[in-house]
Design a protein around this motif. Structure first.
Motif, short mmCIF file in Angstrom:
data_model
loop_
_atom_site.label_atom_id
_atom_site.label_comp_id
_atom_site.label_asym_id
_atom_site.label_seq_id
_atom_site.Cartn_x
_atom_site.Cartn_y
_atom_site.Cartn_z
N GLY A 103 0.79 -1.23 0.00
CA GLY A 103 0.00 0.00 0.00
C GLY A 103 0.82 1.27 0.00
O GLY A 103 0.30 2.38 0.15
N LYS A 104 2.16 1.13 -0.15
CA LYS A 104 3.02 2.31 -0.18
C LYS A 104 3.00 2.94 -1.56
O LYS A 104 2.74 2.27 -2.56
N LYS A 105 3.30 4.22 -1.61
CA LYS A 105 3.52 4.89 -2.89
C LYS A 105 5.01 5.19 -3.01
O LYS A 105 5.59 5.89 -2.17
N VAL A 106 5.62 4.62 -4.03
CA VAL A 106 7.08 4.61 -4.11
C VAL A 106 7.60 5.46 -5.29
O VAL A 106 7.22 5.22 -6.43
N ALA A 107 8.45 6.43 -4.98
CA ALA A 107 9.12 7.18 -6.04
C ALA A 107 10.57 6.75 -6.10
O ALA A 107 11.23 6.61 -5.08
N VAL A 108 11.05 6.48 -7.31
CA VAL A 108 12.44 6.05 -7.49
C VAL A 108 13.18 7.12 -8.29
O VAL A 108 12.85 7.40 -9.44
N LEU A 109 14.17 7.74 -7.65
CA LEU A 109 14.96 8.78 -8.30
C LEU A 109 16.40 8.32 -8.38
O LEU A 109 16.75 7.25 -7.87
N ALA A 110 17.25 9.12 -8.99
CA ALA A 110 18.64 8.73 -9.08
C ALA A 110 19.54 9.96 -9.07
O ALA A 110 19.12 11.04 -9.46
N VAL A 111 20.75 9.76 -8.58
CA VAL A 111 21.77 10.81 -8.66
C VAL A 111 22.97 10.19 -9.37
O VAL A 111 23.62 9.30 -8.84
N ASP A 112 23.19 10.63 -10.59
CA ASP A 112 24.29 10.10 -11.38
C ASP A 112 24.88 11.21 -12.22
O ASP A 112 24.44 11.46 -13.33
N ARG B 124 11.90 8.10 -12.10
CA ARG B 124 12.46 9.23 -12.85
C ARG B 124 13.97 9.07 -12.91
O ARG B 124 14.62 8.94 -11.86
N PRO B 125 14.55 9.06 -14.11
CA PRO B 125 16.00 8.88 -14.20
C PRO B 125 16.74 10.09 -13.63
O PRO B 125 16.14 11.12 -13.37
N SER B 126 18.04 9.94 -13.49
CA SER B 126 18.87 11.02 -12.95
C SER B 126 18.80 12.24 -13.85
O SER B 126 18.85 12.12 -15.07
N PRO B 127 18.67 13.42 -13.26
CA PRO B 127 18.78 14.63 -14.08
C PRO B 127 20.20 14.72 -14.61
O PRO B 127 21.13 14.21 -13.99
N SER B 128 20.37 15.35 -15.75
CA SER B 128 21.73 15.52 -16.25
C SER B 128 22.29 16.81 -15.68
O SER B 128 21.56 17.64 -15.14
N GLY B 129 23.59 16.96 -15.77
CA GLY B 129 24.20 18.16 -15.21
C GLY B 129 25.69 18.01 -15.24
O GLY B 129 26.19 16.90 -15.23
N ASP B 130 26.38 19.14 -15.29
CA ASP B 130 27.84 19.02 -15.38
C ASP B 130 28.49 18.99 -14.01
O ASP B 130 29.66 18.68 -13.88
N ILE C 185 16.39 6.62 -3.59
CA ILE C 185 17.35 7.34 -4.44
C ILE C 185 18.54 6.45 -4.72
O ILE C 185 19.28 6.07 -3.81
N GLU C 186 18.69 6.13 -5.98
CA GLU C 186 19.74 5.22 -6.43
C GLU C 186 20.98 6.03 -6.80
O GLU C 186 20.88 7.12 -7.35
N THR C 187 22.14 5.50 -6.49
CA THR C 187 23.35 6.14 -6.99
C THR C 187 24.44 5.10 -7.21
O THR C 187 24.38 4.01 -6.65
N VAL C 188 25.40 5.43 -8.05
CA VAL C 188 26.56 4.55 -8.20
C VAL C 188 27.75 5.27 -7.62
O VAL C 188 27.73 6.46 -7.40
N GLY C 189 28.78 4.51 -7.34
CA GLY C 189 29.95 5.09 -6.69
C GLY C 189 30.80 5.93 -7.61
O GLY C 189 31.93 5.60 -7.89
#
Lengths: 359, 359
Positions: free
Chosen positions: A117-126, A155-161, A187-191
């Motif tokens: 019953g949860k509402k789940v948002a999946v974001l990323a920082v890459d 929602r995939p990671s926003p782009s940015g420099d 919030i997903e991230t890679v090393g």
């Protein structure tokens, strides 16, 4: 003047084609454009977000991610208006090297949560996603079920420099998702570089995903990562891997005990799971629930969020001060010369710094 | 006008005393002062330092530590002139909690080195030393032998209200000591705030001193310290402690293996010693010699020093940018208000930062 009919020297020729008529009226097109722009009024968007409309949420996130100044202004208004509706969530950071099975884990974990019953948002920082190597979550097909789940938003990671820019956008997106009723933010991230540190400072619970076997438990752990982790989850603990996974669990438990107690009073846990076989998933959630209980009862949960806000305030100021300085024409022209002089032992770092600051 | 002789109404009175004559001539005093100031000419001091005169070295360090602007100017000139004679040393950082026996270890280690013909300078970074709790190395009596050793030079931590200031002074003192012929620079620090990180970024080799027993190996390790250590030396490994020390060695070796390889390609080592009984001291030096061999053969030694210089250049600039910003009257007046608004959920960290930067 009437156009003279051309004469052809050869039988091999083509007649000019007839110009294709406009397939639409320019007036109608402009009217539609104007209407669309009108639709995206701040007030309208905010009320749609709060009602949980996903299209409105996506649109607002696009404004947050835009580099256009008028979009940024609008985005700031929307976020400020969403703030009173935000904050009611658990924010979970998930990190792990490529190949550890982050997508499969998030797919299994997210689906488990929406079933509860949860509402789940999946974001990323890459921060690397703007480069050719592709972004995490970019390939949504790796989360087949979750992407179709109406209680999940990916929602995939926003782009940015810069990591700072990417992190800022993700943090603002968290607020929007919370206002839209998402109570679990992953919030997903890679090393990559400092991205884990950035994610760690925007979540309540930080989960390190690991693989057992092949000596992996002894390698590839980026400095400081273990210290940030509230949990180490050893994935792919299935089949022939189970024995190695259990050994890894013992190793990590031992390693975790070498660290001093966290400010949260939470003792980091190690658990096993097989995201593929959907085993050990509920245990991860129970662990997080237990963390929430501990950290809310001792007020750490709220204190930590306040500290994170303060951190981001100061961090933003300091990043801007630095970029203003280093991007100034005078400094750009002189910095390398001073670095060279320091390296050649002709001046000290402090004298060089004083000189640059005096420019 | 002649002063009227007082008449006394009582027999109990005192006569005015005779004014004590000046015990020195003001002219002579000024002449001495002028001469002293003249003596401390930059040129003279530098040549004395390079010849290894300890008084000149101490005097130059006093200028480095001074907050007087003209002293700082003179200090900068001296350091710049000493730079070509600096850099030929091994810089060793030593940290450990109070009670671990740092002074005793440095006494034993330093004496061992001077006996081998080394010239040893012992400095300290202790930002807390200006507070009442006293400075490390302040009590030189704890290093009885070393303080009398003519090949050793001991200087307590400079005082200062910021770690940055204290660290800067110590780094400049390293240059002066090297120019004066000291080939082994030991920098002591305690785990206060970020002082270990500061010391780590000014030394070639970073040594963590630990105690065994009483579960000490599992406690009180500040986050990140183990990752910085090139060696963990377990002190007081004598008498009844030996068994516990050996166990601790195994534990630490295991913990060290959990970290990825260092940029230096050096694998951190764990060793036992008893500074009091002067046992295990030569092993520490052999370890450091082996480190020097590894890191010079792969060029890490020099690369690291260059990176440290660059780090301190950028660090100094950034600290100054921040202090200029936060100390400005406008920001002092508004910062807390913005932090409060963020905490109350009335604005976001990013909007607040933009507002403050626009002031």
């Amino acid at each position: 003047m009437a156009k003279k009919k051309p004469t052809y020297k050869s039988a091999l020729h083509e007649n000019d084609g007839i110009k294709e008529p406009d397939s639409f009226s320019a007036d109608s097109a402009n009217a539609i454009k104007a209407k669309r722009q009108k639709q995206v009024s701040v007030k309208h968007l905010v009320s749609d977000i709060i009602s949980g409309h996903i299209t409105a949420l996506s649109r607002a996130i696009t404004l947050v991610e835009s580099t256009n100044a008028s979009h940024t202004k609008k985005a700031n208004e929307i976020i400020t208006k969403c703030l009173p509706y935000a904050n009611n969530s658990i924010r979970i950071g998930i990190t792990g090297v490529p190949g550890v099975g982050k997508s499969t884990f998030i797919e299994a974990f997210g689906s488990y949560l929406t079933k509860k019953g949860k509402k789940v948002a999946v974001l990323a920082v890459d921060p690397s996603s703007s480069l050719s190597r592709g972004s995490i979550l970019g390939d949504k097909t790796r989360m087949e079920d979750l992407v179709k789940d109406e209680n999940a938003f990916i929602r995939p990671s926003p782009s940015g420099d810069s990591l700072g820019g990417v992190a800022r956008k993700t943090r603002e997106t968290i607020i929007l998702c919370e206002a839209a009723g998402f109570d679990t933010i992953i919030i997903e991230t890679v090393g990559v570089g400092q991205s884990e540190t950035a994610v760690h400072s925007m979540v309540d619970f930080f989960l390190l995903l690991k693989l057992a076997g092949a000596g992996d438990e002894l390698q590839g752990i980026k400095r400081g990562i273990i210290e940030m982790a509230d949990a180490i989850v050893i994935n792919k603990a299935d089949g022939d891997n189970i024995k190695a996974a259990k050994t890894a669990k013992v190793e990590f438990n031992r390693a975790l005990h070498l660290y001093p107690q966290k400010d949260s009073s939470w003792s980091p846990k190690v658990s096993l799971c097989s995201a593929l076989k959907q085993e050990g998933i509920s245990e991860v959630w129970e662990m997080i629930e237990s963390y929430i209980e501990t950290s809310t009862s001792n007020n750490y949960f709220e204190t930590n969020r306040n500290n994170q806000n303060k951190f981001w305030l100061l961090q933003t100021i300091e990043e801007r001060l630095k970029s203003n300085f280093y991007n100034s024409t005078k400094i750009k022209a002189e910095l390398q010369t001073q670095i060279d002089l320091v390296e050649a032992g002709k001046t000290t770092p402090f004298v060089a710094a004083e000189y640059l600051l005096s420019l």
